[in-house]
Design an enzyme around this catalytic site. Structure first.
Site, PDB file in Angstrom:
ATOM      1  N   HIS A  42     -32.004  -2.297  59.171  1.00  0.00           N
ATOM      2  CA  HIS A  42     -31.831  -3.477  60.024  1.00  0.00           C
ATOM      3  C   HIS A  42     -32.501  -4.692  59.414  1.00  0.00           C
ATOM      4  O   HIS A  42     -33.604  -4.582  58.857  1.00  0.00           O
ATOM      5  CB  HIS A  42     -32.417  -3.215  61.418  1.00  0.00           C
ATOM      6  CG  HIS A  42     -31.642  -2.198  62.195  1.00  0.00           C
ATOM      7  ND1 HIS A  42     -30.586  -2.531  63.013  1.00  0.00           N
ATOM      8  CD2 HIS A  42     -31.734  -0.843  62.225  1.00  0.00           C
ATOM      9  CE1 HIS A  42     -30.077  -1.423  63.533  1.00  0.00           C
ATOM     10  NE2 HIS A  42     -30.743  -0.379  63.076  1.00  0.00           N
TER      11      HIS A  42
ATOM     12  N   GLU B  66     -22.958  -5.129  63.215  1.00  0.00           N
ATOM     13  CA  GLU B  66     -23.312  -3.800  62.734  1.00  0.00           C
ATOM     14  C   GLU B  66     -22.680  -3.469  61.382  1.00  0.00           C
ATOM     15  O   GLU B  66     -21.511  -3.803  61.119  1.00  0.00           O
ATOM     16  CB  GLU B  66     -22.879  -2.719  63.737  1.00  0.00           C
ATOM     17  CG  GLU B  66     -23.732  -2.651  64.980  1.00  0.00           C
ATOM     18  CD  GLU B  66     -23.569  -1.329  65.703  1.00  0.00           C
ATOM     19  OE1 GLU B  66     -23.244  -0.308  65.051  1.00  0.00           O
ATOM     20  OE2 GLU B  66     -23.750  -1.321  66.937  1.00  0.00           O
TER      21      GLU B  66
HETATM   22  N1  LIG Z   1     -23.723   0.660  62.559  1.00  0.00           N
HETATM   23  C1  LIG Z   1     -24.941   1.468  62.460  1.00  0.00           C
HETATM   24  C2  LIG Z   1     -24.742   2.819  63.189  1.00  0.00           C
HETATM   25  C3  LIG Z   1     -24.581   2.668  64.703  1.00  0.00           C
HETATM   26  C4  LIG Z   1     -25.791   2.030  65.338  1.00  0.00           C
HETATM   27  C5  LIG Z   1     -25.630   1.484  66.756  1.00  0.00           C
HETATM   28  N2  LIG Z   1     -24.326   1.613  67.357  1.00  0.00           N
HETATM   29  C6  LIG Z   1     -26.739   1.987  67.673  1.00  0.00           C
HETATM   30  O1  LIG Z   1     -26.542   2.083  68.896  1.00  0.00           O
HETATM   31  O2  LIG Z   1     -27.852   2.235  67.138  1.00  0.00           O
HETATM   32  C7  LIG Z   1     -25.282   1.700  60.974  1.00  0.00           C
HETATM   33  O3  LIG Z   1     -24.360   1.674  60.149  1.00  0.00           O
HETATM   34  O4  LIG Z   1     -26.465   1.931  60.701  1.00  0.00           O
END
Ligand SMILES: N[C@H](CCC[C@H](N)C(=O)O)C(=O)O
Length: 283
Positions: A168, A217
């Site tokens: 992140h 995301e």
């Molecule tokens: N797109 C994120 C995975 C889903 C995360 C998100 N939907 C949550 O609720 O944490 C990634 O590629 O790391």
């Protein structure tokens, strides 16, 4: 081949959930992507797969595929849906379960009010663990955190980097409604400083116990809520001295609550887990 699935969401972040214990679910990235396609398939931000555990002491294994078909390490909103699914399907009779993921063990708990609280484990705060290439970038110390000047589209954005198992990059903005999520989200997601790409968070601090958040995301684009994104934003905000635990996180699709008591401690994510419909699809 027929595949039984359940459509679910957590604060508007939507999922296809499949039981791979009682049915064969060996799909390739293109098949996952097609299932998640909102016109040619069922449509979802992520696909969540329930498997038997590999590790001792765990009740299930939890695999996550983004709508681009790529498998990833963690999904916080999905963890709540996962717990609701295994309970509703009778795969578990426990209120609290231990679930192994690609990067660690999480522990969801079904609450009396229908919400789910998840011990998401401790955040990884070393940039190299995100992973983030900070070489030669020169970060700014802000409280316990470091913000990094990231060149994006001819401008510089200042991001905190946090891993919740998945990567992140969080920046503070004045107003999430006017934040350039569509314009800069894709450039941050694919930025060369993030060798495994990154989820791009835009956090507006309302007060020390409340933020508004949008997340572009990795592998899915902007979602209505991002659980690990909420965890990462609150961790970054607390480390920068802007927030105090617990923190209410207002996402476009609903409300989440995050609690964290400092480095080495787990992050707790609470929020809704809703079943929308069940179905069967030919793949
Ligand atoms: N797109 C994120 C995975 C889903 C995360 C998100 N939907 C949550 O609720 O944490 C990634 O590629 O790391």
């Amino acid at each position: 081949m027929k595949l039984k699935f359940t459509k679910m969401h957590g604060a508007g972040n939507d999922f296809i959930v499949v039981d791979a214990i009682h049915q064969d679910v060996s799909l390739n990235a293109e098949q996952w992507r097609r299932l998640a396609d909102r016109r040619f398939g069922i449509g979802a931000d992520q696909i969540l797969v329930v498997e038997r555990p590999v590790l001792d002491g765990c009740d299930f294994r939890y695999r996550i595929f983004n709508s681009d078909g790529g498998e990833v390490e963690q999904c916080g909103n999905g963890a709540r849906a996962f717990a609701r699914f295994v309970s509703d399907k009778g795969l578990s009779t426990e209120r609290s379960i231990r679930v192994e993921t690609m990067k660690g063990i999480i522990a969801p708990r079904l609450e009396d009010d229908g919400s789910v609280t998840v011990d998401m484990g401790a955040p990884r705060l070393d940039p190299a663990e995100v992973p983030f290439d900070s070489a030669g970038l020169g970060g700014w110390a802000e409280g316990e955190d470091t913000t990094w000047p990231l060149p994006v589209g001819g401008k510089t954005v200042f991001v905190s980097v946090v891993s919740m198992g998945n990567p992140h990059a969080v920046q503070v903005v004045d107003d999430v409604d006017t934040a350039p999520v569509e314009q800069t989200g894709p450039a941050i997601e694919a930025h060369a400083r993030f060798p495994q790409r990154v989820n791009a968070g835009y956090m507006q601090v309302v007060d020390r116990h409340h933020i508004r958040l949008r997340v572009y995301e990795r592998g899915a684009g902007e979602t209505l809520a991002c659980g690990t994104g909420a965890c990462a934003a609150v961790v970054a905000g607390i480390r920068r001295g802007l927030l105090d635990s617990p923190v209410r996180v207002s996402a476009r699709g609903g409300e989440l609550s995050i609690a964290w008591n400092g480095a080495g401690q787990p992050v707790y994510l609470s929020g809704p887990a809703v079943t929308v419909f069940e179905g069967e699809v030919e793949i």
